[in-house]
Design a protein around this motif. Structure first.
Motif, PDB file in Angstrom:
ATOM      1  N   LEU A   1       0.844  -1.193   0.000  1.00  0.00           N
ATOM      2  CA  LEU A   1       0.000   0.000   0.000  1.00  0.00           C
ATOM      3  C   LEU A   1       0.880   1.244   0.000  1.00  0.00           C
ATOM      4  N   ARG A   2       0.572   2.189  -0.870  1.00  0.00           N
ATOM      5  CA  ARG A   2       1.384   3.402  -1.010  1.00  0.00           C
ATOM      6  C   ARG A   2       0.522   4.638  -0.807  1.00  0.00           C
ATOM      7  N   SER A   3       1.143   5.687  -0.309  1.00  0.00           N
ATOM      8  CA  SER A   3       0.444   6.965  -0.114  1.00  0.00           C
ATOM      9  C   SER A   3       1.356   8.085  -0.560  1.00  0.00           C
ATOM     10  N   TYR A   4       0.745   9.054  -1.263  1.00  0.00           N
ATOM     11  CA  TYR A   4       1.528  10.211  -1.715  1.00  0.00           C
ATOM     12  C   TYR A   4       0.590  11.379  -1.964  1.00  0.00           C
ATOM     13  N   LEU A   5       0.849  12.481  -1.251  1.00  0.00           N
ATOM     14  CA  LEU A   5       0.059  13.701  -1.403  1.00  0.00           C
ATOM     15  C   LEU A   5      -1.442  13.437  -1.261  1.00  0.00           C
ATOM     16  N   GLY A   6      -1.783  12.670  -0.253  1.00  0.00           N
ATOM     17  CA  GLY A   6      -3.185  12.386   0.014  1.00  0.00           C
ATOM     18  C   GLY A   6      -3.786  11.297  -0.848  1.00  0.00           C
ATOM     19  N   ARG A   7      -3.006  10.730  -1.721  1.00  0.00           N
ATOM     20  CA  ARG A   7      -3.498   9.682  -2.609  1.00  0.00           C
ATOM     21  C   ARG A   7      -3.073   8.323  -2.063  1.00  0.00           C
ATOM     22  N   THR A   8      -4.000   7.359  -2.063  1.00  0.00           N
ATOM     23  CA  THR A   8      -3.703   5.996  -1.639  1.00  0.00           C
ATOM     24  C   THR A   8      -3.816   5.081  -2.852  1.00  0.00           C
ATOM     25  N   PHE A   9      -2.761   4.339  -3.141  1.00  0.00           N
ATOM     26  CA  PHE A   9      -2.759   3.538  -4.372  1.00  0.00           C
ATOM     27  C   PHE A   9      -1.839   2.335  -4.223  1.00  0.00           C
ATOM     28  N   VAL A  10      -1.937   1.447  -5.215  1.00  0.00           N
ATOM     29  CA  VAL A  10      -1.029   0.304  -5.312  1.00  0.00           C
ATOM     30  C   VAL A  10      -0.440   0.286  -6.714  1.00  0.00           C
ATOM     31  N   ARG A  11       0.683  -0.358  -6.862  1.00  0.00           N
ATOM     32  CA  ARG A  11       1.279  -0.586  -8.183  1.00  0.00           C
ATOM     33  C   ARG A  11       1.138  -2.073  -8.485  1.00  0.00           C
TER      34      ARG A  11
ATOM     35  N   ILE B   1      -8.315  -4.244   1.280  1.00  0.00           N
ATOM     36  CA  ILE B   1      -8.589  -3.336   0.173  1.00  0.00           C
ATOM     37  C   ILE B   1     -10.087  -3.394  -0.113  1.00  0.00           C
ATOM     38  N   VAL B   2     -10.779  -2.311   0.214  1.00  0.00           N
ATOM     39  CA  VAL B   2     -12.230  -2.263   0.064  1.00  0.00           C
ATOM     40  C   VAL B   2     -12.628  -2.028  -1.393  1.00  0.00           C
ATOM     41  N   LYS B   3     -11.844  -1.217  -2.110  1.00  0.00           N
ATOM     42  CA  LYS B   3     -12.205  -0.845  -3.473  1.00  0.00           C
ATOM     43  C   LYS B   3     -10.927  -0.600  -4.279  1.00  0.00           C
ATOM     44  N   GLY B   4     -10.956  -0.979  -5.574  1.00  0.00           N
ATOM     45  CA  GLY B   4      -9.867  -0.641  -6.480  1.00  0.00           C
ATOM     46  C   GLY B   4      -8.951  -1.787  -6.852  1.00  0.00           C
ATOM     47  N   LEU B   5      -9.194  -2.984  -6.295  1.00  0.00           N
ATOM     48  CA  LEU B   5      -8.303  -4.113  -6.571  1.00  0.00           C
ATOM     49  C   LEU B   5      -9.113  -5.400  -6.587  1.00  0.00           C
ATOM     50  N   ARG B   6      -8.741  -6.295  -7.507  1.00  0.00           N
ATOM     51  CA  ARG B   6      -9.437  -7.573  -7.615  1.00  0.00           C
ATOM     52  C   ARG B   6      -8.547  -8.689  -7.112  1.00  0.00           C
ATOM     53  N   GLU B   7      -9.184  -9.771  -6.742  1.00  0.00           N
ATOM     54  CA  GLU B   7      -8.443 -10.947  -6.293  1.00  0.00           C
ATOM     55  C   GLU B   7      -7.535 -11.452  -7.427  1.00  0.00           C
ATOM     56  N   GLY B   8      -6.309 -11.774  -7.079  1.00  0.00           N
ATOM     57  CA  GLY B   8      -5.382 -12.326  -8.062  1.00  0.00           C
ATOM     58  C   GLY B   8      -4.481 -11.297  -8.728  1.00  0.00           C
TER      59      GLY B   8
ATOM     60  N   ALA C   1      -3.018   1.960  -9.437  1.00  0.00           N
ATOM     61  CA  ALA C   1      -4.470   1.925  -9.229  1.00  0.00           C
ATOM     62  C   ALA C   1      -4.800   2.545  -7.878  1.00  0.00           C
ATOM     63  N   ASP C   2      -5.707   3.522  -7.893  1.00  0.00           N
ATOM     64  CA  ASP C   2      -6.172   4.105  -6.642  1.00  0.00           C
ATOM     65  C   ASP C   2      -7.054   3.098  -5.917  1.00  0.00           C
ATOM     66  N   VAL C   3      -6.846   2.991  -4.590  1.00  0.00           N
ATOM     67  CA  VAL C   3      -7.603   2.017  -3.807  1.00  0.00           C
ATOM     68  C   VAL C   3      -8.147   2.669  -2.543  1.00  0.00           C
ATOM     69  N   GLU C   4      -9.099   1.968  -1.925  1.00  0.00           N
ATOM     70  CA  GLU C   4      -9.626   2.376  -0.622  1.00  0.00           C
ATOM     71  C   GLU C   4      -9.261   1.292   0.384  1.00  0.00           C
ATOM     72  N   ALA C   5      -8.529   1.681   1.423  1.00  0.00           N
ATOM     73  CA  ALA C   5      -8.069   0.718   2.424  1.00  0.00           C
ATOM     74  C   ALA C   5      -9.098   0.585   3.541  1.00  0.00           C
ATOM     75  N   GLY C   6      -9.150  -0.612   4.111  1.00  0.00           N
ATOM     76  CA  GLY C   6     -10.052  -0.876   5.234  1.00  0.00           C
ATOM     77  C   GLY C   6      -9.276  -1.202   6.496  1.00  0.00           C
ATOM     78  N   LEU C   7      -9.553  -2.363   7.093  1.00  0.00           N
ATOM     79  CA  LEU C   7      -8.851  -2.770   8.309  1.00  0.00           C
ATOM     80  C   LEU C   7      -7.366  -2.984   8.021  1.00  0.00           C
ATOM     81  N   GLN C   8      -6.548  -2.638   8.994  1.00  0.00           N
ATOM     82  CA  GLN C   8      -5.110  -2.819   8.843  1.00  0.00           C
ATOM     83  C   GLN C   8      -4.531  -3.474  10.082  1.00  0.00           C
ATOM     84  N   THR C   9      -3.613  -4.402   9.863  1.00  0.00           N
ATOM     85  CA  THR C   9      -2.830  -5.010  10.926  1.00  0.00           C
ATOM     86  C   THR C   9      -1.375  -4.596  10.703  1.00  0.00           C
ATOM     87  N   PRO C  10      -0.477  -4.973  11.584  1.00  0.00           N
ATOM     88  CA  PRO C  10       0.937  -4.637  11.342  1.00  0.00           C
ATOM     89  C   PRO C  10       1.497  -5.229  10.052  1.00  0.00           C
ATOM     90  N   THR C  11       0.864  -6.276   9.499  1.00  0.00           N
ATOM     91  CA  THR C  11       1.417  -6.937   8.305  1.00  0.00           C
ATOM     92  C   THR C  11       0.476  -6.944   7.108  1.00  0.00           C
TER      93      THR C  11
END
Length: 346
Positions: free
Chosen positions: A298-308, A333-340, A319-329
């Motif tokens: 998960l990456r963040s830059y200038l208020g943007r949350t995305f993955v490569r 990903i609630v929105k913006g990414l598909r399984e696989g 791809a811009d994504v929406e993050a949900g629950l987070q653990t230390p590891t």
């Protein structure tokens, strides 16, 4: 100009041009620069992980220690003084009424004994008056008053004497002794000794985890404890949180309450001692069948949350994504990414 002169000038010009041409032929020919060799760019190696479906659990995983529910804080309440003896050490087992610390008496102990003797003499004199055959009511009354006087003197001296003795208020184990030496001055209400009841224990968990604010009284806890019988698991229940802690004017205690959970443990073995450590797991939220990736993806830059992501072997896409629950590891990903989809890790 006459014809012979023109002819001579033409011949001279021709000679100069011939010399110029012959001089140029003596210089080396300029070498043609070679083109740089073609280098095939190296293929960049990425560390990747496919997005996958599964469960994600958020909570607190920390180490806690056992402390007594019932403690006695020993302090001089009347007045301070200079220490004569410290009679206990941490780990000692004491009974209620045992002397823990004694202040300098300044012959007060001797005065108590002298007054005790005076009281006994007064009682004996009264007894003699009452058994006298020629009973004198006035003499008996005066003897009785003398007993009262001596008793009052003794009680006041005994109170002063006892104020120099710091005694245990409960049966238990000494868990703290202030570092004082004979001759040191101690103040009123200075904590010198703490005695704890080892038969009533609870877990104390201090943490700076952001999940602390999501824990409420009554939350279940999983306890892992190493004993002589190996690793054992127990069930616990949160009985105090920062939000339910009692109000206190003690700054140190208030700071402790602000980051501490207290947990009661069911069916705790009797051989568990004060200070024993245990691993505690408290779940504050859990979601099943969600898309999740390693947190390093998960990456963040200038208020943007995305993955490569990596597509078709070597094409990188953001791809811009929406993050949900987070653990230390892991992170949901609630929105913006598909399984696989293959995520590039940082």
């Amino acid at each position: 100009m006459s014809r012979p002169v023109k002819r001579s000038a033409s011949l001279a010009l021709a000679a100069v041009l011939a010399a110029s041409l012959s001089g140029c032929s003596l210089l080396p020919k300029e070498e043609v620069a070679l083109a740089p060799p073609l280098v095939k760019p190296a293929k960049e190696n990425y560390q990747t992980k496919p997005a996958e479906k599964g469960s994600i659990t958020v909570g607190i995983n920390a180490t806690a220690y056992f402390e007594s529910v019932h403690t006695f804080v020993a302090q001089f309440t009347g007045q301070g003084g200079r220490v004569q003896d410290v009679l206990v050490r941490s780990g000692d087992v004491v009974k209620k009424g045992d002397v823990l610390v004694r202040l300098v008496m300044d012959d007060l102990d001797l005065k108590v004994k002298e007054q005790e003797l005076a009281l006994e003499k007064a009682k004996y004199a009264l007894k003699q008056q009452r058994v006298n055959r020629d009973e004198d009511p006035d003499a008996i009354r005066m003897a009785a008053l003398q007993v009262e006087i001596e008793q009052l003197k003794y009680d006041r001296l005994a109170e002063q004497y006892n104020s120099k003795l710091l005694k245990a208020g409960i049966d238990g184990q000494v868990v703290f002794v202030e570092d004082v030496q004979p001759g040191d001055y101690v103040d009123t209400y200075q904590t010198l000794v703490i005695v704890a009841d080892p038969t009533k224990l609870r877990l104390t968990l201090s943490t700076d985890s952001p999940e602390l604010k999501n824990v409420n009284v009554g939350f279940p806890a999983e306890i892992s404890l190493s004993t002589d019988r190996g690793l054992n698991t127990f069930k616990g229940k949160v009985v105090q949180t920062p939000s339910s802690a009692p109000q206190t004017l003690n700054k140190e205690l208030a700071e402790k309450y602000a980051k501490t959970l207290y947990i009661d443990v069911s069916d705790l073995p009797k051989d568990v001692e004060i200070g024993a450590m245990a691993d505690v797991k408290i779940t504050t939220n859990k979601r099943d069948n969600v898309i999740k990736i390693p947190k390093s993806g998960l990456r963040s830059y200038l208020g943007r949350t995305f993955v490569r992501t990596l597509e078709e072997g070597n094409k990188v896409r953001e791809a811009d994504v929406e993050a949900g629950l987070q653990t230390p590891t892991e992170v949901e990903i609630v929105k913006g990414l598909r399984e696989g989809e293959v995520v590039i890790l940082q």
